[in-house]
Structures are given as C-alpha cells and as structure tokens.
Design an enzyme around this catalytic site. Structure first.
Site, mmCIF file in Angstrom:
data_model
loop_
_atom_site.group_PDB
_atom_site.id
_atom_site.type_symbol
_atom_site.label_atom_id
_atom_site.label_comp_id
_atom_site.label_asym_id
_atom_site.label_seq_id
_atom_site.Cartn_x
_atom_site.Cartn_y
_atom_site.Cartn_z
ATOM 1 N N ASN A 125 31.136 31.387 -37.580
ATOM 2 C CA ASN A 125 31.374 32.756 -37.102
ATOM 3 C C ASN A 125 30.013 33.434 -36.888
ATOM 4 O O ASN A 125 29.224 33.560 -37.830
ATOM 5 C CB ASN A 125 32.211 33.503 -38.153
ATOM 6 C CG ASN A 125 32.498 34.928 -37.731
ATOM 7 O OD1 ASN A 125 31.610 35.621 -37.238
ATOM 8 N ND2 ASN A 125 33.713 35.388 -37.938
ATOM 9 N N HIS B 239 27.681 38.202 -37.110
ATOM 10 C CA HIS B 239 26.576 38.943 -37.720
ATOM 11 C C HIS B 239 25.264 38.817 -36.961
ATOM 12 O O HIS B 239 24.328 39.563 -37.219
ATOM 13 C CB HIS B 239 26.440 38.592 -39.191
ATOM 14 C CG HIS B 239 27.616 39.101 -39.968
ATOM 15 N ND1 HIS B 239 28.056 40.405 -39.857
ATOM 16 C CD2 HIS B 239 28.478 38.489 -40.804
ATOM 17 C CE1 HIS B 239 29.128 40.563 -40.605
ATOM 18 N NE2 HIS B 239 29.407 39.419 -41.181
ATOM 19 N N HIS C 94 34.814 37.627 -33.658
ATOM 20 C CA HIS C 94 35.864 38.629 -33.832
ATOM 21 C C HIS C 94 35.557 39.792 -32.898
ATOM 22 O O HIS C 94 34.571 40.504 -33.093
ATOM 23 C CB HIS C 94 35.859 39.081 -35.305
ATOM 24 C CG HIS C 94 36.951 40.050 -35.640
ATOM 25 N ND1 HIS C 94 37.163 40.496 -36.928
ATOM 26 C CD2 HIS C 94 37.900 40.661 -34.881
ATOM 27 C CE1 HIS C 94 38.186 41.329 -36.941
ATOM 28 N NE2 HIS C 94 38.649 41.459 -35.707
ATOM 29 N N ARG D 178 36.354 43.127 -32.256
ATOM 30 C CA ARG D 178 37.070 44.239 -32.905
ATOM 31 C C ARG D 178 37.342 45.340 -31.900
ATOM 32 O O ARG D 178 36.598 45.520 -30.932
ATOM 33 C CB ARG D 178 36.226 44.796 -34.063
ATOM 34 C CG ARG D 178 35.985 43.810 -35.195
ATOM 35 C CD ARG D 178 35.232 44.486 -36.319
ATOM 36 N NE ARG D 178 36.038 45.495 -36.937
ATOM 37 C CZ ARG D 178 36.643 45.362 -38.124
ATOM 38 N NH1 ARG D 178 36.500 44.257 -38.831
ATOM 39 N NH2 ARG D 178 37.369 46.337 -38.615
ATOM 40 N N ARG E 128 32.219 46.862 -33.028
ATOM 41 C CA ARG E 128 31.062 47.146 -33.888
ATOM 42 C C ARG E 128 30.003 46.045 -33.838
ATOM 43 O O ARG E 128 28.859 46.270 -34.135
ATOM 44 C CB ARG E 128 31.477 47.441 -35.314
ATOM 45 C CG ARG E 128 31.972 46.244 -36.090
ATOM 46 C CD ARG E 128 32.071 46.546 -37.564
ATOM 47 N NE ARG E 128 33.135 47.474 -37.874
ATOM 48 C CZ ARG E 128 33.779 47.512 -39.033
ATOM 49 N NH1 ARG E 128 33.417 46.689 -39.996
ATOM 50 N NH2 ARG E 128 34.756 48.352 -39.252
ATOM 51 N N GLU F 153 38.902 35.761 -32.891
ATOM 52 C CA GLU F 153 39.672 36.551 -33.853
ATOM 53 C C GLU F 153 39.958 37.900 -33.221
ATOM 54 O O GLU F 153 39.070 38.514 -32.609
ATOM 55 C CB GLU F 153 38.868 36.762 -35.138
ATOM 56 C CG GLU F 153 38.619 35.497 -35.919
ATOM 57 C CD GLU F 153 37.755 35.764 -37.144
ATOM 58 O OE1 GLU F 153 37.385 36.924 -37.397
ATOM 59 O OE2 GLU F 153 37.434 34.804 -37.831
ATOM 60 N N THR G 175 37.082 42.078 -42.761
ATOM 61 C CA THR G 175 38.525 41.881 -42.893
ATOM 62 C C THR G 175 38.879 41.776 -44.381
ATOM 63 O O THR G 175 38.316 40.950 -45.093
ATOM 64 C CB THR G 175 38.955 40.581 -42.169
ATOM 65 O OG1 THR G 175 38.255 40.523 -40.937
ATOM 66 C CG2 THR G 175 40.438 40.553 -41.925
ATOM 67 N N GLU H 91 45.380 30.454 -41.096
ATOM 68 C CA GLU H 91 44.085 30.427 -41.767
ATOM 69 C C GLU H 91 44.284 31.084 -43.134
ATOM 70 O O GLU H 91 44.598 32.279 -43.219
ATOM 71 C CB GLU H 91 43.018 31.180 -40.961
ATOM 72 C CG GLU H 91 41.666 31.145 -41.673
ATOM 73 C CD GLU H 91 40.540 31.791 -40.877
ATOM 74 O OE1 GLU H 91 40.647 31.904 -39.637
ATOM 75 O OE2 GLU H 91 39.549 32.185 -41.513
ATOM 76 N N HIS I 68 36.735 32.984 -45.154
ATOM 77 C CA HIS I 68 36.344 34.304 -45.643
ATOM 78 C C HIS I 68 35.646 34.196 -46.996
ATOM 79 O O HIS I 68 36.227 33.706 -47.959
ATOM 80 C CB HIS I 68 37.513 35.294 -45.764
ATOM 81 C CG HIS I 68 37.037 36.702 -45.555
ATOM 82 N ND1 HIS I 68 36.411 37.421 -46.549
ATOM 83 C CD2 HIS I 68 37.027 37.498 -44.460
ATOM 84 C CE1 HIS I 68 36.061 38.598 -46.077
ATOM 85 N NE2 HIS I 68 36.410 38.672 -44.801
HETATM 86 N N1 PXP Z 1 37.969 34.113 -41.142
HETATM 87 C C1 PXP Z 1 38.365 35.344 -40.768
HETATM 88 C C2 PXP Z 1 39.759 35.520 -40.306
HETATM 89 C C3 PXP Z 1 37.478 36.425 -40.789
HETATM 90 O O1 PXP Z 1 37.903 37.660 -40.401
HETATM 91 C C4 PXP Z 1 36.147 36.217 -41.190
HETATM 92 C C5 PXP Z 1 35.177 37.354 -41.192
HETATM 93 O O2 PXP Z 1 35.007 37.823 -39.895
HETATM 94 C C6 PXP Z 1 35.757 34.915 -41.558
HETATM 95 C C7 PXP Z 1 36.698 33.882 -41.557
HETATM 96 C C8 PXP Z 1 34.367 34.596 -41.976
HETATM 97 O O3 PXP Z 1 34.096 35.215 -43.206
HETATM 98 P P1 PXP Z 1 32.626 35.211 -43.782
HETATM 99 O O4 PXP Z 1 31.759 35.935 -42.828
HETATM 100 O O5 PXP Z 1 32.775 35.877 -45.097
HETATM 101 O O6 PXP Z 1 32.221 33.752 -43.906
#
Ligand code: PXP
Length: 243
Positions: free
Chosen positions: A6, A9, A42, A44, A48, A69, A100, A152, A191
């Site tokens: 992901n 960031h 994601h 959003r 953001r 996402e 999330t 998930e 997550h």
């Molecule tokens: N899975 C989902 C559905 C999420 O919303 C997120 C965060 O955007 C992640 C995985 C990844 O989480 P993390 O950034 O804590 O690894």
C-alpha cells in the site's frame, strides 16, 4: 501468498506540501522491483493522500495489479468502474479517522444495502471484489450472502493487542481464515502489520494475500523502497515456507 504494498503514505508526504514529490507512481515501480505482487491504494472521498491522477497513471503503469480500496459511495464506485482495477476492496471510511479503524459494519441494514449495490456495480464492470471485515463469523457469513470474491481480515486488533493477548488474536484470525475458506471466500489480511508482527499472520495457511503499507513506507525512508519491500517479502515467504 501475495504481498501487496500500500503506497498511500508516499502520497501523504507529497500532500503535506501540496507539491509533486514524492510520486506514488514512481514508488509503485520500485515496489514492484522489490518483489511486490501488487500495488494497493486507497482513494478516499476526501482525497487526503491518493489523487484521481495517481490511480489513472497507476492503471497505465503497474505491471502486477492494482487493488483499489474505496468506500461504497456512488462517486468513487463510478470512478472504479471506469478505471477497472484488477481488484476493488470496499472499506469503511470516516472523515475524522487517521486511518481505517474497523471492518465494514455489515450488521447495519443501511451499510449492507450500500455494500451490495457497490459490489454489484464493481462485479458488473469485471472487477474482482473484496470486503474489509473484522475476523468474526457474522461478518464472514454476511460476506458470503453478498456474493463477494474475497474478504480482507482486519488485523488491526491483533497488531494493537497487548503482547500477552497476541496468541488469542492469532487464534481468532486463524479461525476466521479457516471459516472464510470453508465458505469459499478467498482470504486476504492487513492493517497494522509490521516487520516485527507479520510472521504469525503470514503463517496462517488460508491467507493468500497481505496488504501492508505504513511499516514498509516508514522503513523505506531509511533503506529505500525496493529494499524495504524485499525485506518484508522475505519474512512473509519464509513464514509460509515453514507451515
Ligand atoms: N488494508 C486496508 C483495508 C487498509 O485500509 C489499510 C490502510 O490503508 C491497509 C490494509 C494497510 O495498513 P497499514 O498501512 O497499517 O499497513
């Protein structure tokens, strides 16, 4: 086991200055060179971090697959249907949250209806669908009724648990993974997973995809993204090889 990275960031850092660097599209290339099996972003409603432009360019440049996402809102679902990522994962979204916070509230009639409508539109567009859910029986059974391809499992509670409660949380995730698989759902998880806590989750045999963002992007500041992804990939694949 597939490791999806992901890259939200990377966009978070860019948006902090509203400039054009660092570019998540470039980050996706490095993540793939580091062995990522897919790229997760994601989009959003509040935009953001990831922007529409990012998703559009990623759709043209990613060579593995894009997991988008999104919340089950009409505007974002329409965009997903137009862009047709390989996979769409429906997640709950609250404006005030930092990230999330929990799985989808499938026990609430309103949410269930919106989720079903979004899934039907995404599936009709030929997109593989997934739901971000808490690892409990009711969420999994509701997911089957909705006709989704995958779930998930939310690993946030495990990640945030007191170390003395970790074994309990892994047992909960293992039970959920086994039930989901029995119900013919593909099983993903994510997550809050880090280099330090991912191993027992990656070792759960039914889990076929992990989505990891923050920890990998954080480490990449020091090691570079390609190395950070490779290191996570090594841990995940080693965990699976020993089960
Ligand atoms: N899975 C989902 C559905 C999420 O919303 C997120 C965060 O955007 C992640 C995985 C990844 O989480 P993390 O950034 O804590 O690894």
């Amino acid at each position: 086991m597939r490791l999806y990275i992901n890259i939200d960031h990377v966009a978070t850092v860019r948006q902090a200055r509203l400039t054009d660097e660092p570019d998540p599209v470039r980050a996706a290339v490095l993540a793939e060179l580091g062995g990522a099996d897919g790229i997760t972003v994601h989009l959003r409603e509040d935009r953001r971090h990831i922007q529409d432009r990012d998703v559009r360019l990623l759709m043209e440049t990613v060579r593995t697959g894009v997991n988008l996402e999104l919340a089950a809102t009409s505007e974002i679902v329409a965009l997903a249907c137009e862009l047709r990522p390989m996979q769409a994962t429906l997640v709950p979204e609250k404006r005030e949250e930092v990230t999330t916070e929990g799985g989808l509230a499938l026990s609430e009639a309103g949410h269930l209806k919106a989720t079903k409508a979004a899934l039907d539109r995404l599936s009709a567009a030929g997109i593989r669908t997934s739901l971000f859910v808490d690892p409990d029986d009711a969420s999994l059974r509701a997911s089957v009724d909705l006709g989704v391809d995958a779930v998930e499992l939310h690993t946030g509670e495990y990640a945030n648990a007191d170390p003395t409660k970790r074994t309990e949380q892994i047992a909960r995730l293992s039970r959920a993974a086994a039930l989901a698989s029995k119900l013919s759902l593909a099983v993903h998880a994510g997550h809050g997973l880090t280099y330090e806590n991912v191993q027992p989750v990656a070792a759960i045999p039914e889990i076929e995809e992990l989505n990891i963002g923050h920890s990998v992007i954080a480490r990449s500041v020091f090691t570079g993204l390609e190395a950070a992804v490779r290191e996570m990939g090594d841990i995940v694949r080693r965990a699976r090889a020993t089960t």
